[in-house]
Design an enzyme around this catalytic site. Sequence first.
Site, short mmCIF file in Angstrom:
data_model
loop_
_atom_site.label_atom_id
_atom_site.label_comp_id
_atom_site.label_asym_id
_atom_site.label_seq_id
_atom_site.Cartn_x
_atom_site.Cartn_y
_atom_site.Cartn_z
N CYS A 54 -27.38 19.06 -15.69
CA CYS A 54 -27.80 19.48 -14.35
C CYS A 54 -28.66 20.75 -14.43
O CYS A 54 -28.32 21.70 -15.13
CB CYS A 54 -26.58 19.73 -13.48
SG CYS A 54 -27.01 20.18 -11.79
N CYS A 58 -24.66 26.83 -11.87
CA CYS A 58 -23.34 27.18 -11.33
C CYS A 58 -22.42 27.63 -12.47
O CYS A 58 -22.15 26.87 -13.41
CB CYS A 58 -22.74 25.98 -10.61
SG CYS A 58 -23.91 25.18 -9.49
N CYS A 61 -19.50 25.52 -13.87
CA CYS A 61 -19.64 24.07 -14.06
C CYS A 61 -19.99 23.65 -15.49
O CYS A 61 -21.02 24.04 -16.05
CB CYS A 61 -20.69 23.52 -13.10
SG CYS A 61 -20.74 21.71 -13.16
N CYS A 98 -14.49 8.80 -4.64
CA CYS A 98 -15.53 9.82 -4.56
C CYS A 98 -16.44 9.77 -5.77
O CYS A 98 -15.97 9.92 -6.91
CB CYS A 98 -14.91 11.21 -4.48
SG CYS A 98 -13.58 11.33 -3.28
N CYS A 130 -16.91 8.40 -0.63
CA CYS A 130 -17.45 9.76 -0.54
C CYS A 130 -18.44 9.93 -1.69
O CYS A 130 -18.25 9.37 -2.77
CB CYS A 130 -16.30 10.76 -0.67
SG CYS A 130 -16.85 12.48 -0.66
N CYS A 190 -17.33 16.88 4.00
CA CYS A 190 -16.29 17.36 3.09
C CYS A 190 -16.85 18.63 2.45
O CYS A 190 -17.85 18.58 1.74
CB CYS A 190 -16.00 16.31 2.02
SG CYS A 190 -14.87 16.90 0.72
N ARG A 262 -7.47 19.41 0.99
CA ARG A 262 -7.25 18.69 -0.27
C ARG A 262 -6.95 19.65 -1.42
O ARG A 262 -7.75 20.54 -1.72
CB ARG A 262 -8.48 17.83 -0.60
CG ARG A 262 -8.80 16.86 0.53
CD ARG A 262 -9.85 15.84 0.15
NE ARG A 262 -10.34 15.13 1.33
CZ ARG A 262 -9.80 14.01 1.81
NH1 ARG A 262 -8.77 13.45 1.21
NH2 ARG A 262 -10.30 13.44 2.89
#
Length: 320
Positions: A54, A58, A61, A98, A130, A190, A262
């Site tokens: 990616c 972040c 991550c 998801c 999702c 979400c 969640r």
Amino acid sequence: MRNLRYDWTISEIEKIYNLPFPKLILRAMTVHRQNHKTDEIQGCQLLSIKTGGCPEDCAYCPQSAHYKTEVEREQLLSVDKTLEAARNAKESGATRFCMGAAWRDVPDGEQFEQVLEMVKGVRELGLEACCTLGMLREDQAEKLAEAGLTAYNHNLDTSPEFYGDIISTRVYDERLKTLENVRKSGVTVCSGGIIGMGETKLDRYKLLQQLSNQNPHPESVPINQLVKVEGTPLQDENDLDVFDFVRMIATARIIMPQSMVRLSAGRLQLTDEAQALCYLAGANSIFMGDKLLTTPNPETNSDAELLDKLGMKLFAEATA
Ligand code: SAM
Ligand code: DTB
Ligand code: SF4
């Protein structure tokens, strides 16, 4: 809507978060009981449909191309393989599936068409669908809505002020813009965050304020505990105090009474007792299966055992 507020102030949120623990839990349980079935939680299953590489940075991550982690890059998964995983998830009791992609934003063309097929297939299985695919334009959100997408996950992660310490390749407003695009399309929202990244308590209140000041509230609010992954800048972060995790969940439950709260990443670091406290604090969903996107998660068997001991059970059916 009755009892729902969109103007929570920082000082109100701070007061709730810091209530004496018994008062906090009592208040969270009361709100929980008024709005949800307290002995049932929703099982969701994650699948990484496009892993690693990616372009975003972040700091938490393992899928960011900026850091050297053990995650191996993979192309977009086929529709068949994705639907096979969705069928297995349904067999193990999940009612929501998801799909996550390590994208900065959603690519147009063939790959997007493939994701739309996945969404249609998941919905045909009777599961909530999702997706979390990065930033999304309005027209892309509309296409996902047409394909039957139930929810789009896009976390605000932390306060606007701390955001730049964690991510430098995008800004908070871009996150908010995507949430707006999702909302307009009719797909449910979400959005939640991560705690344990070195943020202050004030950053946590500010995250909760950002989420609860949205009208309508996000229907789904994932609260993640940082999973410290070797190779990421946050690998050596201090451990989060478990009571802070519970306080975060309880506060989210109290200020967003009707949302699904969640209990997301970080459950492997929690004892059974700590997880039970999270349920008492108003968490009503977990991720099932031994893997989140790229990191480990408790086995379905041990989750089933714990729920059984607590006299709780999984939702029998999807709600959307
Ligand atoms: N690339 C998309 C995005 O960032 O929105 C979707 C996938 S991204 C992996 C989804 C969410 O996973 C992030 O927003 C973050 O909240 C969460 N996440 C990622 N790594 C994590 C970690 N190590 N611990 C806890 N949560 C994490
Ligand atoms: C969310 O808030 N947490 C999930 C889901 N939404 C996409 C992701 C957790 C990822 C944890 C790190 C990993 O397994 O790669
Ligand atoms: Fe990319 Fe999402 Fe990971 Fe950030 S959280 S590096 S955007 S996959």
